[in-house]
Scaffold this motif. Structure first.
Motif, PDB file in Angstrom:
ATOM      1  N   UNK A 233      -2.889  -8.873  -5.119  1.00  0.00           N
ATOM      2  CA  UNK A 233      -2.010  -7.784  -5.276  1.00  0.00           C
ATOM      3  C   UNK A 233      -1.703  -6.730  -4.187  1.00  0.00           C
ATOM      4  N   UNK A 234      -2.795  -6.536  -3.584  1.00  0.00           N
ATOM      5  CA  UNK A 234      -2.837  -5.515  -2.182  1.00  0.00           C
ATOM      6  C   UNK A 234      -2.522  -6.459  -1.117  1.00  0.00           C
ATOM      7  N   UNK A 235      -2.891  -7.574  -1.050  1.00  0.00           N
ATOM      8  CA  UNK A 235      -2.914  -8.267   0.250  1.00  0.00           C
ATOM      9  C   UNK A 235      -3.888  -7.647   1.182  1.00  0.00           C
ATOM     10  N   UNK A 236      -4.339  -8.499   2.048  1.00  0.00           N
ATOM     11  CA  UNK A 236      -5.244  -8.187   2.958  1.00  0.00           C
ATOM     12  C   UNK A 236      -4.537  -7.471   4.404  1.00  0.00           C
ATOM     13  N   UNK A 237      -4.660  -6.141   4.566  1.00  0.00           N
ATOM     14  CA  UNK A 237      -3.806  -5.626   5.694  1.00  0.00           C
ATOM     15  C   UNK A 237      -4.993  -5.027   6.452  1.00  0.00           C
ATOM     16  N   UNK A 238      -4.926  -5.556   7.752  1.00  0.00           N
ATOM     17  CA  UNK A 238      -6.104  -5.126   8.680  1.00  0.00           C
ATOM     18  C   UNK A 238      -5.702  -3.811   9.592  1.00  0.00           C
ATOM     19  N   UNK A 239      -4.620  -3.348   9.277  1.00  0.00           N
ATOM     20  CA  UNK A 239      -4.105  -2.084   9.906  1.00  0.00           C
ATOM     21  C   UNK A 239      -3.706  -1.307   8.958  1.00  0.00           C
ATOM     22  N   UNK A 240      -3.975   0.123   9.081  1.00  0.00           N
ATOM     23  CA  UNK A 240      -3.691   1.168   7.984  1.00  0.00           C
ATOM     24  C   UNK A 240      -2.147   1.102   7.741  1.00  0.00           C
ATOM     25  N   UNK A 241      -1.553   1.286   6.729  1.00  0.00           N
ATOM     26  CA  UNK A 241      -0.462   1.413   6.346  1.00  0.00           C
ATOM     27  C   UNK A 241      -0.179   2.646   5.088  1.00  0.00           C
ATOM     28  N   UNK A 242       0.942   2.999   4.731  1.00  0.00           N
ATOM     29  CA  UNK A 242       1.012   3.925   3.597  1.00  0.00           C
ATOM     30  C   UNK A 242       1.543   3.083   2.556  1.00  0.00           C
ATOM     31  N   UNK A 243       0.927   3.325   1.422  1.00  0.00           N
ATOM     32  CA  UNK A 243       1.261   2.494   0.067  1.00  0.00           C
ATOM     33  C   UNK A 243       2.559   3.083  -0.734  1.00  0.00           C
ATOM     34  N   UNK A 244       2.762   2.773  -1.707  1.00  0.00           N
ATOM     35  CA  UNK A 244       4.264   3.059  -2.386  1.00  0.00           C
ATOM     36  C   UNK A 244       4.121   4.416  -2.697  1.00  0.00           C
ATOM     37  N   UNK A 245       3.136   5.247  -2.729  1.00  0.00           N
ATOM     38  CA  UNK A 245       3.210   6.874  -2.955  1.00  0.00           C
ATOM     39  C   UNK A 245       2.624   7.647  -1.627  1.00  0.00           C
ATOM     40  N   UNK A 246       2.720   6.865  -0.485  1.00  0.00           N
ATOM     41  CA  UNK A 246       2.359   7.440   0.851  1.00  0.00           C
ATOM     42  C   UNK A 246       1.095   7.681   0.825  1.00  0.00           C
TER      43      UNK A 246
ATOM     44  N   UNK B 124       3.798   3.555 -10.345  1.00  0.00           N
ATOM     45  CA  UNK B 124       3.286   4.310  -9.080  1.00  0.00           C
ATOM     46  C   UNK B 124       4.759   5.027  -8.658  1.00  0.00           C
ATOM     47  N   UNK B 125       4.342   6.385  -8.362  1.00  0.00           N
ATOM     48  CA  UNK B 125       5.409   7.293  -8.088  1.00  0.00           C
ATOM     49  C   UNK B 125       6.621   7.461  -9.191  1.00  0.00           C
ATOM     50  N   UNK B 126       6.092   7.277 -10.294  1.00  0.00           N
ATOM     51  CA  UNK B 126       6.851   7.514 -11.605  1.00  0.00           C
ATOM     52  C   UNK B 126       7.763   6.434 -11.920  1.00  0.00           C
ATOM     53  N   UNK B 127       7.754   5.079 -11.255  1.00  0.00           N
ATOM     54  CA  UNK B 127       8.483   4.117 -11.682  1.00  0.00           C
ATOM     55  C   UNK B 127       7.539   2.928 -11.849  1.00  0.00           C
ATOM     56  N   UNK B 128       7.955   1.815 -12.731  1.00  0.00           N
ATOM     57  CA  UNK B 128       7.250   0.785 -13.048  1.00  0.00           C
ATOM     58  C   UNK B 128       7.479  -0.219 -11.899  1.00  0.00           C
ATOM     59  N   UNK B 129       6.403  -0.620 -11.648  1.00  0.00           N
ATOM     60  CA  UNK B 129       5.904  -1.557 -10.353  1.00  0.00           C
ATOM     61  C   UNK B 129       5.906  -2.967 -10.931  1.00  0.00           C
ATOM     62  N   UNK B 130       6.601  -4.060 -10.631  1.00  0.00           N
ATOM     63  CA  UNK B 130       6.203  -5.542 -11.098  1.00  0.00           C
ATOM     64  C   UNK B 130       5.016  -5.822 -10.985  1.00  0.00           C
ATOM     65  N   UNK B 131       4.442  -5.598  -9.333  1.00  0.00           N
ATOM     66  CA  UNK B 131       3.170  -6.207  -9.154  1.00  0.00           C
ATOM     67  C   UNK B 131       2.251  -5.526  -9.999  1.00  0.00           C
TER      68      UNK B 131
END
Length: 160
Positions: A30-43, A136-143
């Motif tokens: 669902x999240x995926x492995x991300x080795x570097x910080x990123x901003x998610x759907x709600x920042x 997330x962020x008020x909208x349905x997220x398929x994942x």
């Protein structure tokens, strides 16, 4: 220490329990492995398998660090689930609830309709209420919809 981790330690397979949680709940998928910080759907700054606690933009991790962080956090969230869920639950239900709590936060999980219904003895309804947390962020997220469907199925299996 949560019941899941205690059980795995008795069997000498702490990593296997974490791998089992990952495989069944698909936290990593669902999240995926991300080795570097990123901003998610709600920042929100996020890294590894969806970790947000203490994450700042620019941070980097190794896979081993992410695995260790996930194991620690799953134990932490399982303990919080065990604290707010007052009725007995199977390991499958605990894993499903822990996956949800890891994703929505322990405060969100403990204050949810899922917990209220489960503690009232409405177990199947509680499992199905997990599906409400697909936005997330008020909208349905398929994942998130897919994740909640897997968690719901596991929760219901735990009731049998």
């Amino acid at each position: 220490m949560s019941r899941l981790v205690k059980r795995s330690m008795w069997g000498g397979a702490l990593a296997a329990t974490a791998a089992g949680i990952l495989a069944v709940t698909n936290v990593g998928k669902d999240e995926g492995l991300r080795l570097k910080a990123y901003r998610d759907l709600v920042n929100v700054p996020t890294a590894c398998f969806g970790e947000t606690l203490g994450i700042k933009m620019g941070m980097t991790f190794t896979k081993a660090q992410c695995d260790e962080l996930l194991l620690k956090r799953l134990d932490e969230f399982a303990g919080k689930v065990e604290h707010c869920v007052k009725k007995p639950m199977s390991d499958r239900t605990l894993v499903a609830f822990t996956s949800m709590a890891y994703n929505v936060g322990s405060g969100g999980f403990c204050g949810s309709t899922t917990v209220r219904l489960y503690n009232a003895g409405q177990f199947a309804e509680a499992c199905r209420a997990m599906g409400y947390w697909n936005k997330a962020g008020g909208r349905v997220i398929p994942g998130l919809t897919a994740r909640r469907a897997r968690e719901t199925a596991m929760c219901l299996e735990g009731l049998k």
